[in-house]
Design an enzyme around this catalytic site. Sequence first.
Site, PDB file in Angstrom:
ATOM      1  N   LYS A 250     -25.782   7.251 -19.620  1.00  0.00           N
ATOM      2  CA  LYS A 250     -25.968   7.494 -21.053  1.00  0.00           C
ATOM      3  C   LYS A 250     -27.425   7.217 -21.400  1.00  0.00           C
ATOM      4  O   LYS A 250     -27.946   6.142 -21.144  1.00  0.00           O
ATOM      5  CB  LYS A 250     -25.051   6.564 -21.857  1.00  0.00           C
ATOM      6  CG  LYS A 250     -25.381   6.497 -23.371  1.00  0.00           C
ATOM      7  CD  LYS A 250     -24.411   5.601 -24.136  1.00  0.00           C
ATOM      8  CE  LYS A 250     -24.875   5.372 -25.580  1.00  0.00           C
ATOM      9  NZ  LYS A 250     -23.965   4.513 -26.363  1.00  0.00           N
ATOM     10  N   ASP A 255     -30.133   4.762 -31.051  1.00  0.00           N
ATOM     11  CA  ASP A 255     -28.812   4.950 -31.652  1.00  0.00           C
ATOM     12  C   ASP A 255     -28.769   4.299 -33.030  1.00  0.00           C
ATOM     13  O   ASP A 255     -28.493   3.119 -33.162  1.00  0.00           O
ATOM     14  CB  ASP A 255     -27.732   4.358 -30.734  1.00  0.00           C
ATOM     15  CG  ASP A 255     -26.332   4.538 -31.316  1.00  0.00           C
ATOM     16  OD1 ASP A 255     -26.179   5.340 -32.271  1.00  0.00           O
ATOM     17  OD2 ASP A 255     -25.393   3.885 -30.805  1.00  0.00           O
ATOM     18  N   LYS A 262     -25.507   2.460 -38.667  1.00  0.00           N
ATOM     19  CA  LYS A 262     -25.331   1.046 -38.335  1.00  0.00           C
ATOM     20  C   LYS A 262     -25.988   0.170 -39.398  1.00  0.00           C
ATOM     21  O   LYS A 262     -26.930   0.603 -40.065  1.00  0.00           O
ATOM     22  CB  LYS A 262     -26.007   0.748 -36.978  1.00  0.00           C
ATOM     23  CG  LYS A 262     -25.305   1.298 -35.763  1.00  0.00           C
ATOM     24  CD  LYS A 262     -26.077   0.943 -34.502  1.00  0.00           C
ATOM     25  CE  LYS A 262     -25.412   1.503 -33.257  1.00  0.00           C
ATOM     26  NZ  LYS A 262     -24.088   0.935 -32.971  1.00  0.00           N
ATOM     27  N   ASP A 273     -30.427   1.809 -25.879  1.00  0.00           N
ATOM     28  CA  ASP A 273     -29.148   2.490 -25.698  1.00  0.00           C
ATOM     29  C   ASP A 273     -29.227   3.602 -24.640  1.00  0.00           C
ATOM     30  O   ASP A 273     -28.288   4.348 -24.424  1.00  0.00           O
ATOM     31  CB  ASP A 273     -28.673   3.055 -27.047  1.00  0.00           C
ATOM     32  CG  ASP A 273     -27.158   3.189 -27.125  1.00  0.00           C
ATOM     33  OD1 ASP A 273     -26.461   2.520 -26.335  1.00  0.00           O
ATOM     34  OD2 ASP A 273     -26.683   3.973 -27.965  1.00  0.00           O
ATOM     35  N   ASP A 332     -21.122   7.231 -34.698  1.00  0.00           N
ATOM     36  CA  ASP A 332     -21.688   6.127 -33.921  1.00  0.00           C
ATOM     37  C   ASP A 332     -20.995   5.974 -32.560  1.00  0.00           C
ATOM     38  O   ASP A 332     -21.464   5.228 -31.705  1.00  0.00           O
ATOM     39  CB  ASP A 332     -21.587   4.826 -34.733  1.00  0.00           C
ATOM     40  CG  ASP A 332     -22.479   3.723 -34.188  1.00  0.00           C
ATOM     41  OD1 ASP A 332     -23.355   4.028 -33.351  1.00  0.00           O
ATOM     42  OD2 ASP A 332     -22.296   2.566 -34.612  1.00  0.00           O
ATOM     43  N   GLU A 334     -21.171   7.890 -30.137  1.00  0.00           N
ATOM     44  CA  GLU A 334     -21.891   9.065 -29.631  1.00  0.00           C
ATOM     45  C   GLU A 334     -22.050   9.089 -28.119  1.00  0.00           C
ATOM     46  O   GLU A 334     -22.167  10.148 -27.517  1.00  0.00           O
ATOM     47  CB  GLU A 334     -23.262   9.161 -30.319  1.00  0.00           C
ATOM     48  CG  GLU A 334     -24.385   8.343 -29.674  1.00  0.00           C
ATOM     49  CD  GLU A 334     -24.143   6.837 -29.663  1.00  0.00           C
ATOM     50  OE1 GLU A 334     -23.351   6.367 -30.499  1.00  0.00           O
ATOM     51  OE2 GLU A 334     -24.731   6.144 -28.812  1.00  0.00           O
ATOM     52  N   ARG A 336     -20.029   8.486 -25.720  1.00  0.00           N
ATOM     53  CA  ARG A 336     -18.948   9.174 -25.015  1.00  0.00           C
ATOM     54  C   ARG A 336     -19.046  10.693 -25.189  1.00  0.00           C
ATOM     55  O   ARG A 336     -18.585  11.449 -24.329  1.00  0.00           O
ATOM     56  CB  ARG A 336     -17.586   8.626 -25.491  1.00  0.00           C
ATOM     57  CG  ARG A 336     -17.247   8.869 -26.929  1.00  0.00           C
ATOM     58  CD  ARG A 336     -16.165   7.933 -27.446  1.00  0.00           C
ATOM     59  NE  ARG A 336     -16.685   6.593 -27.735  1.00  0.00           N
ATOM     60  CZ  ARG A 336     -15.942   5.577 -28.157  1.00  0.00           C
ATOM     61  NH1 ARG A 336     -14.645   5.733 -28.350  1.00  0.00           N
ATOM     62  NH2 ARG A 336     -16.486   4.399 -28.388  1.00  0.00           N
TER      63      ARG A 336
HETATM   64  N1  BES Z   1     -24.611   1.975 -28.425  1.00  0.00           N
HETATM   65  C1  BES Z   1     -23.448   1.472 -29.045  1.00  0.00           C
HETATM   66  C2  BES Z   1     -22.829   0.298 -28.307  1.00  0.00           C
HETATM   67  C3  BES Z   1     -23.643  -0.951 -28.188  1.00  0.00           C
HETATM   68  C4  BES Z   1     -23.453  -1.995 -29.068  1.00  0.00           C
HETATM   69  C5  BES Z   1     -24.567  -1.112 -27.186  1.00  0.00           C
HETATM   70  C6  BES Z   1     -24.169  -3.164 -28.949  1.00  0.00           C
HETATM   71  C7  BES Z   1     -25.309  -2.275 -27.054  1.00  0.00           C
HETATM   72  C8  BES Z   1     -25.102  -3.308 -27.933  1.00  0.00           C
HETATM   73  C9  BES Z   1     -22.410   2.569 -29.153  1.00  0.00           C
HETATM   74  O1  BES Z   1     -22.903   3.851 -29.283  1.00  0.00           O
HETATM   75  C10 BES Z   1     -21.614   2.297 -30.384  1.00  0.00           C
HETATM   76  O2  BES Z   1     -22.183   2.330 -31.429  1.00  0.00           O
HETATM   77  N2  BES Z   1     -20.329   2.033 -30.230  1.00  0.00           N
HETATM   78  C11 BES Z   1     -19.485   1.761 -31.329  1.00  0.00           C
HETATM   79  C12 BES Z   1     -18.209   2.528 -31.144  1.00  0.00           C
HETATM   80  C13 BES Z   1     -17.325   2.581 -32.344  1.00  0.00           C
HETATM   81  C14 BES Z   1     -17.992   3.327 -33.472  1.00  0.00           C
HETATM   82  C15 BES Z   1     -16.022   3.243 -31.976  1.00  0.00           C
HETATM   83  C16 BES Z   1     -19.235   0.265 -31.360  1.00  0.00           C
HETATM   84  O3  BES Z   1     -19.180  -0.362 -30.307  1.00  0.00           O
HETATM   85  O4  BES Z   1     -19.161  -0.280 -32.449  1.00  0.00           O
HETATM   86 ZN    ZN Z   2     -24.782   4.160 -28.498  1.00  0.00          ZN
HETATM   87 MN    MN Z   3     -23.356   4.325 -31.309  1.00  0.00          MN
END
Ligand code: BES
Ligand code: ZN
Ligand code: MN
Length: 484
Positions: A250, A255, A262, A273, A332, A334, A336
């Site tokens: 990824k 992000d 966020k 990210d 968010d 994204e 996946r």
């Molecule tokens: N890049 C984030 C995950 C992340 C969080 C990486 C903290 C490093 C540190 C990912 O894209 C994300 O935002 N995931 C969301 C998913 C949710 C919206 C289903 C999450 O983990 O909150």
């Molecule tokens: Zn992300």
């Molecule tokens: Mn995200």
Amino acid sequence: MQVHFIEPSVSPKGILVLGVDKDHKLTKTAKELDAKHGHFLTHFLDQREKKDKLDEPLCLTAPVELKNVTHVILVGEVEDVIELGGKVAARANPLKKDTVTVLVESVMAADKAAEFAYGYKLRSWSFDKYITKEDRKNHQPKKLDVAAADVKSAEKTFTRLNAIYESVVMARELSSEPANVLYPESYANRIKAFEKEGLEVEIYNAAQLEKMGFNTLLGVAQGSVHEARFVVLQWHGGKKGEAPLAIVGKGVTFDSGGISIKPANKMEDMKHDMGGSAVVAGVLHAVAKNKVKANVIGVMGLVENMPSGSAQRPGDIVKSLSGQTVEVINTDAEGRLVLADALWYTQERFKPKYMVDLATLTGAIVVALGYRYAGLFSNHEGLAQSLQAASATTKEKIWPLPMDAEFAKAIRADQADVKNSDYGVGAGSITAAQFLEYFVNKTPWAHLDIAGTVWSTKASNLFDKGATGFGVRLLYQWIEDQVH
Ligand code: BES
Ligand code: ZN
Ligand code: MN
């Protein structure tokens, strides 16, 4: 830092590192020096209140008669000299000397000297290219002289380890770069330079990806002024026609969350990210440098996730490369979406023997496993075990979490085949992995959620605070294990 392997008899300079064995006795070299200089070390050790086995290095100023030496660092003799090298670096570097001389018995044996130097360098790296005040930069010695029983053999081993070191550092560097410097186009340009290592590098731009049908990947990128890129790296070191090992990363260069934006607090962390793709870059670099006898494919999906008038909306339905449709519940989630197309492409084109993806995929993995374990998900028991074996070797820790048809069912969408998020089932890291599985068919596949491990607010034995490069040593080891 120049690393030299020296004969144990060479006279030391700068900071001198000596060993103390498990019974709290000076080892041979230390004992000889001690006897020559009024037993200053014996005296020092006797005066200590706590007679432990020196888990942490001890530092003392050198007696004046020890010409050219300013400090003596005493370390306990241990098995893991990679970690020992890191510990000594953490102690020695702040003394700001030009030379460190290591005369430790357990480090002299076989190829241990090379491992020590490897650990020392891994711990010494830090990202200070944007600090303009010299005195605020972390210090590294110019010379690291490590005594080795067999200098030639240590040099040979170090050449191999140093290539891995450089690749770990490259991954850290990429993860540390701010998103105004590193975005899909500039990132892909850096990877293009890998051609000189003998790697095949293909870079696809947004127009090409659109023709190819990468709609879930492109959907993430459509709100950004920076166009997406898709990078394919190939190393042909194995037998002709042999199914390759594929690693997929990824690469979200920033992000923001997109329209599902966020909160401001810690949003700056989202420059890393793209950590999964940085591991892919690092591993392919190391594999090429060391000419590993395997066929290896590296795939990187590079996008920036931004909100704007052209950004993807919650509720959008997108047709993935696989043909399956995805309802975007949360912009968010994204990573996946990027991986869905990248994984499908990789298994269709390369028919890999094994496919492993790395992604900073979910915040939920930090809730489950914290900052030192990555989550392991797989559809193949043998593959999962081989990754755990490699992890035991490099001590980059991973922990298995379940996959289950119930979770796969939970992310079926009402108006499309699947949805990228669900607000009701919990287990956020598992549903994310389960989403990926919709795009891998029967290929033996594993997913490593490295969201907690790519960045550290605390130093460890082998990294300073900041980007850790987690995963490069692990996946490189795993590939070497597949060859032998
Ligand atoms: N890049 C984030 C995950 C992340 C969080 C990486 C903290 C490093 C540190 C990912 O894209 C994300 O935002 N995931 C969301 C998913 C949710 C919206 C289903 C999450 O983990 O909150
Ligand atoms: Zn992300
Ligand atoms: Mn995200």
